[in-house]
Motif scaffolding. Structure first.
Motif, mmCIF file in Angstrom:
data_model
loop_
_atom_site.group_PDB
_atom_site.id
_atom_site.type_symbol
_atom_site.label_atom_id
_atom_site.label_comp_id
_atom_site.label_asym_id
_atom_site.label_seq_id
_atom_site.Cartn_x
_atom_site.Cartn_y
_atom_site.Cartn_z
ATOM 1 N N VAL A 1 1.014 -1.163 -0.075
ATOM 2 C CA VAL A 1 -0.019 -0.105 0.040
ATOM 3 C C VAL A 1 1.022 0.971 -0.144
ATOM 4 O O VAL A 1 1.789 1.281 0.915
ATOM 5 N N GLY A 2 0.843 1.773 -0.924
ATOM 6 C CA GLY A 2 1.615 3.317 -1.060
ATOM 7 C C GLY A 2 0.889 4.483 -1.816
ATOM 8 O O GLY A 2 -0.148 4.253 -2.405
ATOM 9 N N CYS B 1 -1.940 -4.456 3.186
ATOM 10 C CA CYS B 1 -3.424 -4.785 3.020
ATOM 11 C C CYS B 1 -3.253 -6.239 2.824
ATOM 12 O O CYS B 1 -3.057 -6.919 1.804
ATOM 13 N N GLY B 2 -4.172 -7.059 3.499
ATOM 14 C CA GLY B 2 -4.235 -8.576 3.393
ATOM 15 C C GLY B 2 -4.956 -8.825 2.201
ATOM 16 O O GLY B 2 -4.875 -9.631 1.297
ATOM 17 N N VAL B 3 -6.137 -7.806 1.630
ATOM 18 C CA VAL B 3 -6.996 -8.066 0.531
ATOM 19 C C VAL B 3 -6.091 -8.118 -0.612
ATOM 20 O O VAL B 3 -6.188 -8.516 -1.676
ATOM 21 N N ASN B 4 -5.367 -6.753 -0.487
ATOM 22 C CA ASN B 4 -4.282 -6.391 -1.598
ATOM 23 C C ASN B 4 -3.389 -7.649 -2.017
ATOM 24 O O ASN B 4 -3.123 -8.067 -3.187
ATOM 25 N N GLU B 5 -2.940 -8.187 -0.998
ATOM 26 C CA GLU B 5 -1.840 -9.560 -1.014
ATOM 27 C C GLU B 5 -2.657 -10.488 -1.574
ATOM 28 O O GLU B 5 -2.009 -11.298 -2.452
ATOM 29 N N ALA B 6 -4.016 -10.737 -1.135
ATOM 30 C CA ALA B 6 -4.549 -11.933 -1.865
ATOM 31 C C ALA B 6 -4.889 -11.880 -3.059
ATOM 32 O O ALA B 6 -4.996 -12.738 -4.053
ATOM 33 N N LEU B 7 -5.246 -10.524 -3.585
ATOM 34 C CA LEU B 7 -5.755 -10.324 -5.007
ATOM 35 C C LEU B 7 -4.256 -9.947 -5.889
ATOM 36 O O LEU B 7 -4.368 -9.725 -7.029
ATOM 37 N N GLY B 8 -3.030 -9.973 -5.294
ATOM 38 C CA GLY B 8 -1.989 -9.642 -6.206
ATOM 39 C C GLY B 8 -1.878 -8.096 -6.419
ATOM 40 O O GLY B 8 -1.194 -7.987 -7.303
ATOM 41 N N ASP C 1 -0.463 -4.372 -5.729
ATOM 42 C CA ASP C 1 0.675 -3.525 -5.355
ATOM 43 C C ASP C 1 0.527 -2.156 -5.574
ATOM 44 O O ASP C 1 0.775 -1.956 -6.786
ATOM 45 N N THR C 2 0.250 -1.139 -4.716
ATOM 46 C CA THR C 2 -0.094 0.141 -5.000
ATOM 47 C C THR C 2 1.098 1.060 -4.592
ATOM 48 O O THR C 2 1.277 2.257 -4.478
ATOM 49 N N THR C 3 2.216 0.343 -4.201
ATOM 50 C CA THR C 3 3.484 1.338 -3.850
ATOM 51 C C THR C 3 4.152 2.018 -4.967
ATOM 52 O O THR C 3 4.931 2.915 -4.468
#
Length: 69
Positions: A6-7, A56-63, A65-67
């Protein structure tokens, strides 16, 4: 160890949502609306956690990456 995903704008939006939901939670609890207040507080804690830890766990599960935003 868990990395960051998250970024940028995503982190800013999560911070603003956490602040907004905190206000909603306080106002709802003052008016005696416990369910609404507790749900808003839970959302505020979740978004706040995501903004502070940059994960974010949801971001992780969906692959997602907003960094790089």
């Amino acid at each position: 160890m868990v990395g960051t995903n998250v970024g940028g704008r995503d982190r800013l939006v999560r911070t603003l949502l956490a602040a907004f939901l905190t206000v909603v939670a306080i106002r709802a609890l003052e008016r005696g609306k416990r369910a609404t207040g507790l749900l808003a507080a839970a959302g505020a804690l979740g978004f706040g956690f995501n903004a502070v830890t940059c994960f974010c766990g949801v971001n992780e599960a969906l692959g997602v990456d907003t960094t790089e935003d």
